[in-house]
Design a protein around this motif. Structure first.
Motif, PDB file in Angstrom:
ATOM      1  N   GLY A  40      28.679  48.738  36.515  1.00 22.17           N
ATOM      2  CA  GLY A  40      27.453  49.054  36.088  1.00 22.17           C
ATOM      3  C   GLY A  40      26.462  48.218  35.142  1.00 22.17           C
ATOM      4  N   ALA A  41      27.209  46.803  35.071  1.00 23.07           N
ATOM      5  CA  ALA A  41      26.574  45.777  34.462  1.00 23.07           C
ATOM      6  C   ALA A  41      25.145  45.403  34.964  1.00 23.07           C
ATOM      7  CB  ALA A  41      27.503  44.551  34.216  1.00 23.07           C
ATOM      8  N   GLY A  42      24.994  45.443  36.343  1.00 22.52           N
ATOM      9  CA  GLY A  42      23.788  45.326  36.649  1.00 22.52           C
ATOM     10  C   GLY A  42      22.755  46.243  36.465  1.00 22.52           C
ATOM     11  N   MET A  43      23.086  47.467  36.666  1.00 20.71           N
ATOM     12  CA  MET A  43      22.209  48.558  36.288  1.00 20.71           C
ATOM     13  C   MET A  43      21.748  48.695  34.909  1.00 20.71           C
ATOM     14  SD  MET A  43      23.462  52.612  36.048  1.00 20.71           S
ATOM     15  CE  MET A  43      24.380  52.199  34.495  1.00 20.71           C
ATOM     16  N   LEU A  44      22.844  48.141  33.850  1.00 19.88           N
ATOM     17  CA  LEU A  44      22.138  48.120  32.546  1.00 19.88           C
ATOM     18  C   LEU A  44      21.392  47.104  32.134  1.00 19.88           C
ATOM     19  CD1 LEU A  44      25.661  48.392  30.558  1.00 19.88           C
ATOM     20  CD2 LEU A  44      23.880  49.973  30.637  1.00 19.88           C
ATOM     21  N   THR A  45      21.586  45.878  33.163  1.00 19.44           N
ATOM     22  CA  THR A  45      20.377  44.700  32.974  1.00 19.44           C
ATOM     23  C   THR A  45      19.004  45.254  33.615  1.00 19.44           C
ATOM     24  OG1 THR A  45      22.001  43.153  33.400  1.00 19.44           O
ATOM     25  CG2 THR A  45      19.987  42.432  33.699  1.00 19.44           C
ATOM     26  N   ALA A  46      18.862  45.736  34.457  1.00 24.49           N
ATOM     27  CA  ALA A  46      17.903  46.435  34.879  1.00 24.49           C
ATOM     28  C   ALA A  46      17.046  47.481  34.159  1.00 24.49           C
ATOM     29  CB  ALA A  46      17.838  47.075  36.313  1.00 24.49           C
ATOM     30  N   LEU A  47      18.053  48.025  32.969  1.00 21.77           N
ATOM     31  CA  LEU A  47      17.473  49.155  32.052  1.00 21.77           C
ATOM     32  C   LEU A  47      16.995  48.378  31.101  1.00 21.77           C
ATOM     33  CD1 LEU A  47      20.077  51.882  32.601  1.00 21.77           C
ATOM     34  CD2 LEU A  47      17.633  51.971  33.519  1.00 21.77           C
ATOM     35  N   GLY A  48      17.113  47.144  31.041  1.00 22.90           N
ATOM     36  CA  GLY A  48      16.878  46.234  29.750  1.00 22.90           C
ATOM     37  C   GLY A  48      17.834  45.936  28.750  1.00 22.90           C
ATOM     38  N   THR A  49      19.134  45.998  29.113  1.00 27.77           N
ATOM     39  CA  THR A  49      20.157  45.605  28.459  1.00 27.77           C
ATOM     40  C   THR A  49      21.020  44.558  28.858  1.00 27.77           C
ATOM     41  OG1 THR A  49      20.328  47.946  27.311  1.00 27.77           O
ATOM     42  CG2 THR A  49      22.087  46.235  26.922  1.00 27.77           C
ATOM     43  N   ALA A  50      21.038  43.408  28.485  1.00 24.08           N
ATOM     44  CA  ALA A  50      21.592  42.219  29.223  1.00 24.08           C
ATOM     45  C   ALA A  50      22.814  41.940  28.740  1.00 24.08           C
ATOM     46  CB  ALA A  50      20.884  40.997  29.056  1.00 24.08           C
ATOM     47  N   VAL A  51      23.692  41.478  29.653  1.00 19.89           N
ATOM     48  CA  VAL A  51      25.295  41.288  29.324  1.00 19.89           C
ATOM     49  C   VAL A  51      25.125  39.676  28.954  1.00 19.89           C
ATOM     50  CG1 VAL A  51      27.517  41.112  30.024  1.00 19.89           C
ATOM     51  CG2 VAL A  51      26.042  42.961  30.606  1.00 19.89           C
ATOM     52  N   LEU A  52      25.690  39.395  27.904  1.00 20.51           N
ATOM     53  CA  LEU A  52      25.712  37.963  27.383  1.00 20.51           C
ATOM     54  C   LEU A  52      27.003  37.082  27.398  1.00 20.51           C
ATOM     55  CD1 LEU A  52      22.904  38.113  24.514  1.00 20.51           C
ATOM     56  CD2 LEU A  52      22.569  37.902  27.034  1.00 20.51           C
ATOM     57  N   ASP A  53      27.098  36.015  27.401  1.00 18.05           N
ATOM     58  CA  ASP A  53      28.211  35.323  27.221  1.00 18.05           C
ATOM     59  C   ASP A  53      28.503  34.936  25.808  1.00 18.05           C
ATOM     60  OD1 ASP A  53      26.824  33.034  26.883  1.00 18.05           O
ATOM     61  OD2 ASP A  53      27.286  32.016  28.782  1.00 18.05           O
ATOM     62  N   VAL A  54      29.495  34.378  25.360  1.00 20.10           N
ATOM     63  CA  VAL A  54      29.778  33.866  23.811  1.00 20.10           C
ATOM     64  C   VAL A  54      28.448  32.969  23.452  1.00 20.10           C
ATOM     65  CG1 VAL A  54      31.059  31.738  24.422  1.00 20.10           C
ATOM     66  CG2 VAL A  54      31.510  33.237  22.286  1.00 20.10           C
ATOM     67  N   ALA A  55      27.953  32.099  24.237  1.00 21.03           N
ATOM     68  CA  ALA A  55      26.866  31.354  23.600  1.00 21.03           C
ATOM     69  C   ALA A  55      25.696  32.066  23.717  1.00 21.03           C
ATOM     70  CB  ALA A  55      26.779  29.939  24.960  1.00 21.03           C
ATOM     71  N   GLY A  56      25.439  33.361  24.245  1.00 19.91           N
ATOM     72  CA  GLY A  56      24.150  33.922  24.110  1.00 19.91           C
ATOM     73  C   GLY A  56      23.566  33.784  25.469  1.00 19.91           C
ATOM     74  N   TYR A  57      24.047  33.487  26.368  1.00 20.62           N
ATOM     75  CA  TYR A  57      23.363  33.347  27.631  1.00 20.62           C
ATOM     76  C   TYR A  57      23.571  34.701  28.674  1.00 20.62           C
ATOM     77  CZ  TYR A  57      22.349  28.414  26.559  1.00 20.62           C
ATOM     78  OH  TYR A  57      21.800  27.271  26.060  1.00 20.62           O
ATOM     79  N   ALA A  58      22.467  34.977  29.498  1.00 24.74           N
ATOM     80  CA  ALA A  58      22.806  36.107  30.312  1.00 24.74           C
ATOM     81  C   ALA A  58      23.790  35.640  31.347  1.00 24.74           C
ATOM     82  CB  ALA A  58      21.545  36.470  30.952  1.00 24.74           C
ATOM     83  N   LEU A  59      24.736  36.539  31.548  1.00 26.92           N
ATOM     84  CA  LEU A  59      25.746  36.219  32.602  1.00 26.92           C
ATOM     85  C   LEU A  59      25.389  36.472  34.272  1.00 26.92           C
ATOM     86  CD1 LEU A  59      28.993  38.244  31.352  1.00 26.92           C
ATOM     87  CD2 LEU A  59      28.445  35.766  31.551  1.00 26.92           C
ATOM     88  N   PRO A  60      25.555  35.600  35.056  1.00 25.77           N
ATOM     89  CA  PRO A  60      25.131  36.064  36.592  1.00 25.77           C
ATOM     90  C   PRO A  60      25.744  37.216  36.847  1.00 25.77           C
ATOM     91  CG  PRO A  60      27.024  34.612  36.570  1.00 25.77           C
ATOM     92  CD  PRO A  60      26.711  34.775  35.060  1.00 25.77           C
ATOM     93  N   TYR A  61      25.164  37.850  38.056  1.00 29.67           N
ATOM     94  CA  TYR A  61      25.543  39.221  38.560  1.00 29.67           C
ATOM     95  C   TYR A  61      26.928  39.215  38.887  1.00 29.67           C
ATOM     96  CZ  TYR A  61      20.792  40.271  37.770  1.00 29.67           C
ATOM     97  OH  TYR A  61      19.481  40.669  37.345  1.00 29.67           O
ATOM     98  N   GLY A  62      27.648  40.248  39.103  1.00 32.37           N
ATOM     99  CA  GLY A  62      29.011  40.704  39.899  1.00 32.37           C
ATOM    100  C   GLY A  62      29.960  40.712  39.014  1.00 32.37           C
ATOM    101  N   GLY A  63      30.962  41.433  39.469  1.00 28.98           N
ATOM    102  CA  GLY A  63      32.196  41.813  38.409  1.00 28.98           C
ATOM    103  C   GLY A  63      32.891  40.535  38.175  1.00 28.98           C
ATOM    104  N   ALA A  64      33.000  39.272  38.661  1.00 27.72           N
ATOM    105  CA  ALA A  64      33.762  38.423  38.296  1.00 27.72           C
ATOM    106  C   ALA A  64      33.297  37.787  36.989  1.00 27.72           C
ATOM    107  CB  ALA A  64      33.931  37.321  39.326  1.00 27.72           C
ATOM    108  N   ALA A  65      31.786  37.712  36.876  1.00 26.86           N
ATOM    109  CA  ALA A  65      31.234  37.102  35.676  1.00 26.86           C
ATOM    110  C   ALA A  65      31.734  37.945  34.337  1.00 26.86           C
ATOM    111  CB  ALA A  65      29.868  37.204  35.804  1.00 26.86           C
TER     112      ALA A  65
END
Length: 381
Positions: A144-169
């Motif tokens: 549901g990471a993509g779903m959360l992004t659409a809802l306004g909650t981005a998933v970030l990496d350790v440097a603070g950048y938004a992750l690309p879509y997909g489970g592997a990321a």
């Protein structure tokens, strides 16, 4: 004689309403005086909105969204007003469905649930106080990471950048940024899958291969979802500490986990649908029940549509006949579940070696009609 016809979809070939119509047409060919009741069903997967639209009298709203690869696709929400306010029914497969991709496009390392988030936002914007999300048939494994992004909650990496879509990321997930724009709506995940998010029985191990994952992909995805579960716990207030282990967290590639993390709960999809469409009353009035699905196998007996229908029929002392594309369940197991007889389209068309599989896929409605006519000759008074 009153015959209740309540199949699930025949995945990849017929919707549940189309399957029910084919069975009804075949029965009428042989026994036109009988009373037929058609109640197409869904356990939360593809066909969820179709199954509920007519019986609930709800209003269908078209919503443009995107498929698992981010391409434009049409979706919809079903709005039903009641004493407790407005409920929206959303079908995850409309945006995340495996049927939206060709076999060569299926890769759960990269597919996204973003489109489901678009549908949820539309439900909120249309005044829903409760959103029921049908889960099943997904091509995604991103928890549901993509779903959360659409809802306004981005998933970030350790440097603070938004992750690309997909489970592997999600192997690089570190934190969440932003508050989900849900306005306090009640969330319900409608699913009959009780898998946890991770582990041997988790989303990646059990369902990843049918979405295009090989063994190396499964191991990568399972580890990525385990990491992301920790991010959900740390980043969403109220998220259960053991969300990854909760039954239903692994539904639809882990979308169940995201809904649980948002404060939602899981309910049986088949129980929810049957209650809304009045299946119990229809069973009470029936003399015979006919159900069906694309493949009647061991998974069918674990909370799927056919198992729910057959069990309810058994409890009432009603015979239940199953017509499926293929039957891979033994007589003893089927009988214990409440199935009186089971027929396969593949066998009807001559078996796999005789081209039965090709014919079953090419002419499923014809096969259902012909088998139903034969059944009418055997069962009708």
């Amino acid at each position: 004689m009153q015959v209740l016809i309540c199949p699930d979809k025949f995945a990849g070939t017929l919707t549940a309403p189309e399957a029910a119509a084919a069975v009804a047409a075949g029965w009428r060919d042989r026994a036109p005086a009988d009373e037929l009741v058609e109640l197409p069903l869904s356990d939360g997967g593809p066909g969820f909105v179709d199954a509920l639209a007519g019986p609930t009298g709800g209003r269908r709203i078209a919503v443009p969204t995107v498929d698992p690869l981010g391409r434009p696709v049409g979706g919809e929400i079903l709005l039903v007003d009641g004493p407790a306010g407005r409920t929206a029914y959303v079908e995850s497969a409309q945006a995340c469905g495996l049927h939206l991709l060709t076999p060569t496009e299926r890769d759960p390392k990269h597919t996204t649930s973003y489109g489901l988030g678009v549908l949820l936002l539309a439900a909120v914007e249309h005044g829903a106080r409760r959103v029921v999300v049908g889960l099943g048939g997904s091509a995604t494994n991103d928890a549901g990471a993509g779903m959360l992004t659409a809802l306004g909650t981005a998933v970030l990496d350790v440097a603070g950048y938004a992750l690309p879509y997909g489970g592997a990321a999600l192997a690089g997930a570190h934190s969440l940024d932003g508050v989900p724009r849900l306005r306090g709506v009640e969330l319900v995940a409608a699913t009959d899958v009780d898998n946890p998010l991770t582990g041997l029985h988790g989303a990646s191990n059990v369902y990843g291969p049918q979405k295009g994952a090989d063994r190396a992909d499964v191991l990568l995805l399972d580890a990525a979802l385990e990491r992301f579960a920790g991010v959900l716990v740390a980043g969403l207030p109220g998220c259960p500490a053991e969300v990854a282990a909760w039954p239903g967290a692994g539904a639809a590639g882990g979308i169940g986990a995201a809904l649980l993390a948002l404060g939602g709960r899981c309910e049986s999809g088949i129980d929810l649908v049957t209650g809304l469409i009045g299946l119990p009353a229809a069973l009470d009035a029936a003399d015979l029940v006919i159900s069906g699905e694309g493949s009647f196998d061991h998974q069918s007996l674990r909370g799927k549509v056919v198992a729910g229908v057959a069990g309810a029929a058994r409890d009432r002392g009603l015979p239940c006949v199953v017509i499926a594309g293929q039957v891979a369940t033994g007589r003893r197991e089927a009988s214990a579940a409440g199935v009186t007889e089971a027929y396969a389209l593949v066998d009807h068309f001559g078996g796999e070696t005789g081209g039965g599989l090709e014919q079953a896929l090419a002419r499923p409605a014809d096969g259902l009609r012909q088998i139903a006519a034969r059944l009418a000759g055997q069962w009708s008074r």
